[in-house]
Write a protein that holds these residues in place. Structure first.
Motif, PDB file in Angstrom:
ATOM      1  N   VAL A   1       0.845  -1.201   0.000  1.00  0.00           N
ATOM      2  CA  VAL A   1       0.000   0.000   0.000  1.00  0.00           C
ATOM      3  C   VAL A   1       0.880   1.251   0.000  1.00  0.00           C
ATOM      4  CG1 VAL A   1      -1.743   1.313   1.268  1.00  0.00           C
ATOM      5  CG2 VAL A   1      -1.966  -1.172   1.055  1.00  0.00           C
ATOM      6  N   SER A   2       1.947   1.234   0.754  1.00  0.00           N
ATOM      7  CA  SER A   2       2.872   2.379   0.771  1.00  0.00           C
ATOM      8  C   SER A   2       3.463   2.619  -0.612  1.00  0.00           C
ATOM      9  CB  SER A   2       3.990   2.150   1.783  1.00  0.00           C
ATOM     10  OG  SER A   2       3.459   2.097   3.084  1.00  0.00           O
ATOM     11  N   ARG A   3       3.801   1.554  -1.319  1.00  0.00           N
ATOM     12  CA  ARG A   3       4.328   1.677  -2.680  1.00  0.00           C
ATOM     13  C   ARG A   3       3.281   2.283  -3.612  1.00  0.00           C
ATOM     14  NH1 ARG A   3       3.794  -0.619  -7.313  1.00  0.00           N
ATOM     15  NH2 ARG A   3       2.526  -2.344  -6.571  1.00  0.00           N
ATOM     16  N   LEU A   4       2.045   1.802  -3.502  1.00  0.00           N
ATOM     17  CA  LEU A   4       0.970   2.335  -4.343  1.00  0.00           C
ATOM     18  C   LEU A   4       0.738   3.823  -4.078  1.00  0.00           C
ATOM     19  CD1 LEU A   4      -1.576  -0.617  -4.175  1.00  0.00           C
ATOM     20  CD2 LEU A   4      -0.132   0.030  -6.121  1.00  0.00           C
ATOM     21  N   VAL A   5       0.753   4.209  -2.815  1.00  0.00           N
ATOM     22  CA  VAL A   5       0.583   5.615  -2.454  1.00  0.00           C
ATOM     23  C   VAL A   5       1.704   6.454  -3.076  1.00  0.00           C
ATOM     24  CG1 VAL A   5       0.665   7.262  -0.524  1.00  0.00           C
ATOM     25  CG2 VAL A   5      -0.740   5.194  -0.361  1.00  0.00           C
ATOM     26  N   LEU A  16     -12.213   4.397  -0.648  1.00  0.00           N
ATOM     27  CA  LEU A  16     -11.368   5.433  -1.253  1.00  0.00           C
ATOM     28  C   LEU A  16     -10.817   6.357  -0.176  1.00  0.00           C
ATOM     29  CD1 LEU A  16     -10.174   6.724  -3.768  1.00  0.00           C
ATOM     30  CD2 LEU A  16     -12.293   8.039  -3.989  1.00  0.00           C
ATOM     31  N   LYS A  17     -11.626   6.683   0.808  1.00  0.00           N
ATOM     32  CA  LYS A  17     -11.171   7.545   1.910  1.00  0.00           C
ATOM     33  C   LYS A  17     -10.001   6.914   2.654  1.00  0.00           C
ATOM     34  CE  LYS A  17     -11.841  10.907   5.070  1.00  0.00           C
ATOM     35  NZ  LYS A  17     -10.525  11.108   5.638  1.00  0.00           N
ATOM     36  N   LEU A  18     -10.066   5.610   2.899  1.00  0.00           N
ATOM     37  CA  LEU A  18      -8.958   4.925   3.571  1.00  0.00           C
ATOM     38  C   LEU A  18      -7.650   5.084   2.802  1.00  0.00           C
ATOM     39  CD1 LEU A  18     -10.562   1.561   4.742  1.00  0.00           C
ATOM     40  CD2 LEU A  18      -9.542   3.317   6.208  1.00  0.00           C
ATOM     41  N   PHE A  19      -7.719   4.969   1.488  1.00  0.00           N
ATOM     42  CA  PHE A  19      -6.514   5.106   0.670  1.00  0.00           C
ATOM     43  C   PHE A  19      -6.028   6.555   0.667  1.00  0.00           C
ATOM     44  CE2 PHE A  19      -4.348   5.587  -3.473  1.00  0.00           C
ATOM     45  CZ  PHE A  19      -3.331   4.649  -3.301  1.00  0.00           C
ATOM     46  N   LEU A  20      -6.918   7.486   0.455  1.00  0.00           N
ATOM     47  CA  LEU A  20      -6.516   8.888   0.364  1.00  0.00           C
ATOM     48  C   LEU A  20      -6.037   9.452   1.693  1.00  0.00           C
ATOM     49  CD1 LEU A  20      -9.221  10.252  -2.106  1.00  0.00           C
ATOM     50  CD2 LEU A  20      -6.844   9.608  -2.595  1.00  0.00           C
ATOM     51  N   ASP A  21      -6.429   8.834   2.797  1.00  0.00           N
ATOM     52  CA  ASP A  21      -5.924   9.252   4.111  1.00  0.00           C
ATOM     53  C   ASP A  21      -4.411   9.055   4.219  1.00  0.00           C
ATOM     54  OD1 ASP A  21      -8.307  10.161   5.140  1.00  0.00           O
ATOM     55  OD2 ASP A  21      -8.699   8.383   6.354  1.00  0.00           O
ATOM     56  N   ARG A  22      -3.834   8.239   3.356  1.00  0.00           N
ATOM     57  CA  ARG A  22      -2.390   7.986   3.381  1.00  0.00           C
ATOM     58  C   ARG A  22      -1.570   9.150   2.826  1.00  0.00           C
ATOM     59  NH1 ARG A  22      -0.681   2.534   4.152  1.00  0.00           N
ATOM     60  NH2 ARG A  22      -2.464   1.431   4.984  1.00  0.00           N
ATOM     61  N   PHE A  23      -2.209  10.060   2.111  1.00  0.00           N
ATOM     62  CA  PHE A  23      -1.492  11.149   1.467  1.00  0.00           C
ATOM     63  C   PHE A  23      -1.365  12.334   2.411  1.00  0.00           C
ATOM     64  CE2 PHE A  23      -3.014   8.581  -1.942  1.00  0.00           C
ATOM     65  CZ  PHE A  23      -2.022   8.667  -2.906  1.00  0.00           C
ATOM     66  N   ALA A  24      -0.188  12.933   2.418  1.00  0.00           N
ATOM     67  CA  ALA A  24       0.045  14.116   3.241  1.00  0.00           C
ATOM     68  C   ALA A  24      -0.692  15.297   2.630  1.00  0.00           C
ATOM     69  CB  ALA A  24       1.539  14.408   3.319  1.00  0.00           C
TER      70      ALA A  24
END
Length: 171
Positions: free
Chosen positions: A57-61, A85-93
């Motif tokens: 997931v970190s690589r995808l982000v 989608l919110k779970l994924f986008l929460d990874r972005f600063a």
């Protein structure tokens, strides 16, 4: 930087290989002139999104964040994008997570939610650092495979996307 823009698609539909995925890849190809370099169907990594140390997931982000063009797509759920989608986008600063052109796309069953991508997804992508080139795109889920459904939006927005991408490739 390569001689072509690096494109990515992120789809927050909890069903794998969804109409939302088909619409997002169609839109990305229409904007970039070729198939996307990276397609992230979040339904396939859903349980891993809860593990903040997951390396995949970190690589995808990181790859999505570095893309020149990213189409971020979701079905409309309760007038907004999905929790997946919110779970994924929460990874972005905030402010720096997305560094390229970001295109919000949502599909829905009827025109009642046509403003959902403009009111919910577009501001989030902007907050994460993406450059949103025009209005968000809303498609009826029954028209996801009809090229005519995309055409008015493409006519209005593609020239701006092309200019932004050309500038990124030249940089």
């Amino acid at each position: 930087m390569t001689d072509h823009p690096r494109t990515a698609v992120v789809v927050g539909n909890p069903k794998p290989d969804s109409r939302t995925l088909a619409a997002a890849t169609t839109l990305a190809a229409a904007l970039a002139g070729r198939e996307p370099d990276l397609v992230v169907d979040l339904a396939l990594v859903a349980p891993r999104l809860l593990d903040w140390s997951d390396p995949e997931v970190s690589r995808l982000v990181a790859e999505v964040g570095a893309a020149d063009l990213v189409v971020v797509a979701s079905p409309t759920y309760k007038g907004a994008y999905t929790g997946l989608l919110k779970l994924f986008l929460d990874r972005f600063a905030g402010g720096t997570g997305l560094r390229g052109v970001a295109v919000p796309l949502m599909l829905g069953a009827g025109p009642r939610h046509a403003l959902a991508p403009e009111l919910t997804l577009r501001p989030l992508l902007t907050e994460l650092g993406g450059t949103v080139p025009g209005r968000a795109l809303y498609l009826l889920d029954t028209a996801y495979d009809d090229p005519a459904a995309y055409q008015p939006w493409l006519d209005a927005t593609r020239p701006t996307v092309e200019r932004l991408l050309a500038a990124r490739v030249a940089a």
